[in-house]
Design an enzyme around this catalytic site. Structure first.
Site, PDB file in Angstrom:
ATOM      1  N   SER A  65       0.803  -1.232   0.000  1.00 25.21           N
ATOM      2  CA  SER A  65       0.000   0.000   0.000  1.00 25.21           C
ATOM      3  C   SER A  65       0.835   1.282   0.000  1.00 25.21           C
ATOM      4  O   SER A  65       0.286   2.358  -0.228  1.00 25.21           O
ATOM      5  CB  SER A  65      -0.934   0.026   1.199  1.00 25.21           C
ATOM      6  N   LYS A  68       0.505   3.347  -2.948  1.00 21.44           N
ATOM      7  CA  LYS A  68      -0.631   4.257  -3.132  1.00 21.44           C
ATOM      8  C   LYS A  68      -0.190   5.721  -3.111  1.00 21.44           C
ATOM      9  O   LYS A  68      -0.836   6.573  -3.729  1.00 21.44           O
ATOM     10  CB  LYS A  68      -1.686   3.999  -2.053  1.00 21.44           C
ATOM     11  N   TYR A 189      -2.386  -2.063 -10.822  1.00 21.08           N
ATOM     12  CA  TYR A 189      -2.394  -1.912  -9.358  1.00 21.08           C
ATOM     13  C   TYR A 189      -1.588  -3.042  -8.693  1.00 21.08           C
ATOM     14  O   TYR A 189      -0.759  -2.795  -7.811  1.00 21.08           O
ATOM     15  CB  TYR A 189      -3.846  -1.897  -8.852  1.00 21.08           C
ATOM     16  N   TYR A 241      -4.705   3.655   7.744  1.00 22.27           N
ATOM     17  CA  TYR A 241      -6.070   3.090   7.708  1.00 22.27           C
ATOM     18  C   TYR A 241      -6.849   3.445   8.968  1.00 22.27           C
ATOM     19  O   TYR A 241      -6.772   4.568   9.444  1.00 22.27           O
ATOM     20  CB  TYR A 241      -6.025   1.572   7.489  1.00 22.27           C
ATOM     21  N   VAL A 259       1.138  -3.889   3.658  1.00 23.87           N
ATOM     22  CA  VAL A 259       1.083  -5.218   4.291  1.00 23.87           C
ATOM     23  C   VAL A 259       2.348  -6.054   4.066  1.00 23.87           C
ATOM     24  O   VAL A 259       2.486  -7.126   4.636  1.00 23.87           O
ATOM     25  CB  VAL A 259      -0.163  -6.044   3.874  1.00 23.87           C
TER      26      VAL A 259
HETATM   27  O1  DON Z   1      -4.439  -4.739  -2.417  1.00 20.37           O
HETATM   28  C1  DON Z   1      -3.988  -5.281  -1.421  1.00 20.37           C
HETATM   29  O2  DON Z   1      -4.704  -5.816  -0.588  1.00 20.37           O
HETATM   30  C2  DON Z   1      -2.482  -5.228  -1.199  1.00 20.37           C
HETATM   31  N1  DON Z   1      -1.806  -5.302  -2.440  1.00 20.37           N
HETATM   32  C3  DON Z   1      -2.079  -3.976  -0.493  1.00 20.37           C
HETATM   33  C4  DON Z   1      -2.810  -3.752   0.806  1.00 20.37           C
HETATM   34  C5  DON Z   1      -2.002  -3.099   1.841  1.00 20.37           C
HETATM   35  O3  DON Z   1      -0.800  -2.998   1.789  1.00 20.37           O
HETATM   36  C6  DON Z   1      -2.723  -2.641   3.021  1.00 20.37           C
HETATM   37  N2  DON Z   1      -1.752  -2.179   3.973  1.00 20.37           N
HETATM   38  N3  DON Z   1      -1.578  -2.187   5.089  1.00 20.37           N
END
Ligand code: DON
Length: 313
Positions: A65, A68, A189, A241, A259
């Site tokens: 994330s 982003k 993405y 978040y 993550v």
């Molecule tokens: O889209 C997803 O779920 C992952 N590629 C990224 C989510 C993420 O990193 C949330 N972070 N804490």
């Protein structure tokens, strides 16, 4: 100062280790489940470009994330403010990063660019023949590392496991928020989330943001100031978040997590910090990373809203 920074980083890693038992590596993307939950690393770059580090600072991980923030920059650079913020909002959600519920019950456009729905929209706003190349060129420039590339195994794993993101993208498509083929946008993405970096790379990125988009050693402008303002503000309000409020109180540094275990933190006084620790808390933020950044914030007085009569609990 040098000694203080060196010892603070080492102590921060020791402090972070106490919390690792409370965390688990991400498993909804199978490739991420292979990470070693005991790893912890930190890198800090001062305004003068002195680099300090501790622990597993050079272990590669996928930015997830954290991508982003880069896709938001690329979208703002190529499509402009009006277009991007006609398709995504600026409000924190208080919900999980992959939540879909508000798109149905509250408003059609995603609440902010830091959640999955918002990032899928900002990726679709990167106005380029090759959005992934546009993104990678930006990452290379802001991390000062042209070797950074996509981790193919993680990309394929995300693509295979990405049913929730697929649901979000198709819902957005049905409400005419996404421009373009949802599968192609999702592919971009997933690739962006799967870019492999180290804390050294991300600390350089944080350092550029901490210096308002300028390289203070050369005076070269790397990102426009208005874009830095937007990205830093959204990191502070939405970057962690549904833990953004608590993290703002405790650490008080605009930050973005992923993550994969990374956290990028844009500290005051031109200081850039990146943390890594793949064991995550229930909100999907690095458990060791959040504690290490909180520790550094107190130790080095980096809270944006700290004041002279502040006696931190
Ligand atoms: O889209 C997803 O779920 C992952 N590629 C990224 C989510 C993420 O990193 C949330 N972070 N804490």
């Amino acid at each position: 100062m040098k000694q203080l920074l060196e010892s603070s980083l080492k102590s921060a890693v020791l402090y972070g280790q106490h919390y690792l038992a409370n965390g688990k590596v991400a498993s909804y993307i199978p490739e991420l489940a292979k990470a070693d939950p005991h790893q912890l690393g930190l890198c800090l770059i001062t305004k003068e470009k002195e680099i300090y580090h501790a622990g597993d600072w050079l272990v590669p991980f996928t930015m997830q994330s954290i991508s982003k923030t880069f896709s938001l920059i690329a979208a703002l650079q190529t499509s402009g403010y009006q277009k991007v913020f006609s398709k995504v909002g600026m409000e924190p959600t208080g919900d999980g990063f992959d939540s879909i519920v508000q798109l149905e019950t509250k408003q059609l456009i995603p609440f902010n660019p830091m959640i999955n729905a918002g990032a899928i929209v900002t990726v679709s706003c990167i106005d380029s023949k090759d959005p992934v190349k546009e993104f990678l060129d930006l990452v290379h420039k802001l991390c000062a590392n042209n070797e950074i590339k996509i981790n193919e195994a993680t990309y394929l794993s995300e693509k295979k496991a990405g049913m929730r993101n697929r649901s979000i993208a198709y819902l957005l498509e049905s409400d005419h928020i996404l421009e373009g083929d949802p599968e192609i946008i999702l592919d971009h993405y997933f690739k962006m989330c799967s870019v492999s970096v180290t804390t050294k790379d991300l600390a350089h990125y944080a350092w550029v943001l901490a210096n308002d988009g300028l390289d203070p050693t050369t005076g070269e402008r790397l990102i426009e100031g208005w874009i830095v303002r937007i990205v830093k503000t959204l990191m502070m309000t939405c970057g962690m978040y549904d833990e953004s409020g608590e993290f703002a109180v405790k650490a008080g540094i605009p930050s973005k997590s992923g993550v994969g275990g990374g956290i990028v933190s844009v500290a005051p006084n031109g200081i850039g910090i990146a943390a890594f620790g793949p064991a995550l808390n229930k909100k999907g933020n690095s458990v060791g990373g959040t504690h290490m950044i909180e520790y550094l914030s107190k130790e080095l007085n980096l809270h944006y809203f700290a004041n002279q009569s502040d006696i931190t609990a």
